[in-house]
Structures are given as C-alpha cells and as structure tokens.
Design an enzyme around this catalytic site. Sequence first.
Site, short mmCIF file in Angstrom:
data_model
loop_
_atom_site.label_atom_id
_atom_site.label_comp_id
_atom_site.label_asym_id
_atom_site.label_seq_id
_atom_site.Cartn_x
_atom_site.Cartn_y
_atom_site.Cartn_z
N ASN A 1 -9.71 -1.01 -4.01
CA ASN A 1 -8.42 -0.31 -5.37
C ASN A 1 -9.70 -0.54 -6.31
O ASN A 1 -8.82 0.36 -7.47
CB ASN A 1 -7.23 -1.21 -4.81
CG ASN A 1 -5.74 -0.96 -4.76
OD1 ASN A 1 -5.25 -1.46 -4.21
ND2 ASN A 1 -5.90 0.01 -3.94
N ASP B 1 0.20 -1.22 -0.06
CA ASP B 1 -0.09 0.13 -0.50
C ASP B 1 0.71 1.07 -0.15
O ASP B 1 1.64 1.44 0.24
CB ASP B 1 -1.00 -0.29 1.05
CG ASP B 1 -1.73 1.11 1.36
OD1 ASP B 1 -2.51 1.38 0.31
OD2 ASP B 1 -2.29 2.04 2.25
#
Length: 162
Positions: A59, A11
């Site tokens: 995402n 991330d």
Amino acid sequence: FIPQHVAVVMDGNGRWANERGLPRTEGHRAGEAALLDVVAGAIEMGIPYVTAYAFSTENWKRSPSEVAFIMRFSTEVLQRQLETLKTWGVRIRWAGRRPKLWKNVIEELEHCERETIDNTVCTLTMCGGSYRGGRRGGQAQARQHYRKDHPEVPGRARPARR
C-alpha cells in the site's frame, strides 16, 4: 466448531468503490463498517480474537494523497469507534513497523490500547504497515500471528474431518 481467532485482510476497498463509480476513499469508508460487522459477529459467536490486516507493505506504493487519506482516516476511525468498542468489551492491540506508520496513527493506536487494556470480550489486533500484501503473504502472516498468540496449538492448524 467455532474458531478462536479470525483474521481479515482488508483488501479491495478501492476496487469495490471503483466498481460502483465511487471515489476510492468511499471504499475505505465502507471498510470501516465491514470491520465493525466482523467484530460484532465475532462477539456474537464467542470468537475471542480478531486480527485485521489493514495496510500492507504494498500500500505504500499508492499515490501520496491516498496514503495520506488512509493514515488520517485510520486515526479518525479509531477516535470515532473507540467508545463503541469499549462498550462491546473489545481490547485493541496493534502490530506494525513503527518507522513506517505515521506518528499520529501510532499514538492513537497506543491510546486505544491503554483505554481498552482491561476489556476481555474480544481482542482486536490491528496490523498496519508491516505485512506483505497479496493473498499468500496475508495468509502466512495470519498463521504466524495466530501461532504467536496461541503457542499451545502445535504445528499447523487443520480443520476437523467428519
């Protein structure tokens, strides 16, 4: 104490690139190198399992062009790094939601699984499209994944006290 399993939530690649005035895609490219460093370090330390959470459910909310880039980039990384990982003795596995990931990504992951099935130095499990994003979601799923691979470890893993 050397852990038997390390989980990495990939991330912040886009933020990393933005902070340096680079396109977000460059952050994803830097993430490739970081993942290889983690796997190489795990091998050097004798850590047999690495799990990389590479694409969370959050995402999917990104722009269609960024999602498309990440899907294409994922297959390119696997194609580019397969021989290296085979040479290192890495077995590749994947976990994810089939309906979410692009067909070519699934096909490449399955190809890598077949190509590395006999490797025993380190197992790299790529998780995509199925874990909840955010720190707590990733931690909970990392624990769940560890328990699935290591049923002999009862309850919650806790560090040893000195």
